[in-house]
Structures are given as C-alpha cells and as structure tokens.
Design a protein around this motif. Structure first.
Motif, PDB file in Angstrom:
ATOM      1  N   SER A  52      25.488  17.187  23.501  1.00 44.24           N
ATOM      2  CA  SER A  52      25.443  17.967  22.258  1.00 44.24           C
ATOM      3  C   SER A  52      25.153  17.116  21.018  1.00 44.24           C
ATOM      4  CB  SER A  52      26.745  18.739  22.063  1.00 44.24           C
ATOM      5  OG  SER A  52      27.835  17.845  21.973  1.00 44.24           O
ATOM      6  N   ARG A  55      19.872  14.762  19.359  1.00 40.16           N
ATOM      7  CA  ARG A  55      18.987  15.652  18.596  1.00 40.16           C
ATOM      8  C   ARG A  55      17.511  15.413  18.866  1.00 40.16           C
ATOM      9  NH1 ARG A  55      20.915  14.714  12.663  1.00 40.16           N
ATOM     10  NH2 ARG A  55      19.099  16.020  12.269  1.00 40.16           N
ATOM     11  N   HIS A  71      16.715  22.837  28.024  1.00 40.13           N
ATOM     12  CA  HIS A  71      17.560  22.000  27.158  1.00 40.13           C
ATOM     13  C   HIS A  71      16.732  21.314  26.082  1.00 40.13           C
ATOM     14  CE1 HIS A  71      20.849  22.640  29.934  1.00 40.13           C
ATOM     15  NE2 HIS A  71      20.038  22.278  30.923  1.00 40.13           N
ATOM     16  N   LEU A  73      14.122  22.391  24.527  1.00 38.09           N
ATOM     17  CA  LEU A  73      13.685  23.303  23.478  1.00 38.09           C
ATOM     18  C   LEU A  73      14.706  23.471  22.362  1.00 38.09           C
ATOM     19  CD1 LEU A  73      11.859  26.014  25.613  1.00 38.09           C
ATOM     20  CD2 LEU A  73      10.849  24.156  24.271  1.00 38.09           C
ATOM     21  N   SER A  74      15.929  23.006  22.569  1.00 36.14           N
ATOM     22  CA  SER A  74      16.947  23.113  21.522  1.00 36.14           C
ATOM     23  C   SER A  74      17.009  21.867  20.633  1.00 36.14           C
ATOM     24  CB  SER A  74      18.321  23.352  22.150  1.00 36.14           C
ATOM     25  OG  SER A  74      18.722  22.198  22.889  1.00 36.14           O
ATOM     26  N   GLU A  76      15.584  18.717  18.031  1.00 36.37           N
ATOM     27  CA  GLU A  76      14.857  18.664  16.761  1.00 36.37           C
ATOM     28  C   GLU A  76      13.487  18.000  16.912  1.00 36.37           C
ATOM     29  OE1 GLU A  76      15.801  16.816  12.369  1.00 36.37           O
ATOM     30  OE2 GLU A  76      17.459  17.391  13.653  1.00 36.37           O
ATOM     31  N   TRP A 103       6.901  24.972  22.376  1.00 36.74           N
ATOM     32  CA  TRP A 103       7.631  24.035  21.520  1.00 36.74           C
ATOM     33  C   TRP A 103       7.147  24.159  20.082  1.00 36.74           C
ATOM     34  CZ3 TRP A 103      11.792  21.330  20.818  1.00 36.74           C
ATOM     35  CH2 TRP A 103      11.810  20.295  19.893  1.00 36.74           C
TER      36      TRP A 103
END
Length: 165
Positions: A52, A55, A71, A73-74, A76, A103
């Motif tokens: 988590s 980034r 994963h 795609l989340s 930055e 993306w």
C-alpha cells in the motif's frame, strides 16, 4: 534533483523530478521524495500485504507484468526501462499499457533514453522521459518539433491522417 521531460497539456516541458528509480545496485538513500521500485519488489510487497505504500513501479523488458495489471492500475507512475538504445520491447509494453489495459497515469521511459527515440516513445503512449544523464535535455527537447504530421494511428492519436480530415 534531476529533471525530466513531461508532456503536459500536449506540450513537452522540462520539469523537476521528485522520483528516484530504485535499481538493485543502488542501496544508498537519497534526497528524492519518492521512489519508483522494481516490479519484483512490488510483487513481493503484494505477497506480504505491504504494497500500500508503493506509488510507482518500473518494468524491465524481461518482466511479465500482465498477471499484476489489476494492482498496477492503482499506481501513480509506471516506468518502463530501456536497458539499451537497441532494445525496443519497451515500446510494446507502453502500447499494451495504454491501449489494452487503459493505463491513464504517468507512463515514464527510463534507462538508455535518447533524443532519437522520443517521438516514437510518445506515439506509443509515453508522457514522461528521463533522458540519459550524460545527454543534454535541452537538445532532446528539440526532437519534439521534428514532425508536424503523423500518418498512422497510434496510442497517442488512434486516428490515421485520412480519418482526421
């Protein structure tokens, strides 16, 4: 702090870079605010349930990133490494990320990134470029003015010229 080229509102600009690419050989802490970690480190962190805090990730041409796409795609930033000027696999990775997986975040080219590649990288979907440190970033900026018309559709503009008329 170094600089990179970013495409902002369709215009290439030189901006300060707050991100450090963590390479396996670099174990020294630096003054950068954020880190771009290797895909293997991200995968390991996912397995341990501690991803988590991550980034940004970088993908090498040898990495099979597709099993982790949900994963990724989340994040930055996704950076794609070009270990050599002659290695074109990063173009395919960028095209897949933009067209197949949708993306929409920053897609950064890292590694052996030279002036001659920038327009082709942009066509594949890259919107940030970390120019090789021994090259002049101002000189690299000139490459974006070389072409005024593009005939083929690509990740940056899917319509071919005949469809844009």
């Amino acid at each position: 702090m170094s600089t990179i080229i970013r495409i902002i509102d369709g215009i290439p600009r030189i901006v300060a870079d707050e991100w450090e690419v963590l390479r396996p050989e670099s174990a020294v802490a630096s003054a950068y605010a954020y880190q771009i970690v290797p895909l293997a480190q991200f995968s390991s962190a996912l397995d341990q349930g501690v991803a988590s805090d991550i980034r940004a990730v970088w993908i090498s041409p040898e990495n099979d990133f597709e099993p982790l796409i949900a994963h990724l795609l989340s994040l930055e930033i996704i950076a794609v490494d070009f270990p050599s000027f002659r290695d074109g696999r990063g173009y395919s990775i960028a095209t897949l990320l933009r067209t197949r997986y949708g993306w929409a975040g920053q897609l950064r080219a890292i590694g052996d990134v030279l002036r001659d590649q920038l327009n082709f990288m942009r066509r594949c979907g890259f919107d940030a470029f970390a120019i090789r440190p021994d090259k002049d970033i101002q000189d690299a900026m000139k490459s974006f003015g070389h072409y005024s018309v593009r005939y083929q559709g690509a990740a940056d503009d899917p319509l071919p010229l005949f469809r844009r008329r």
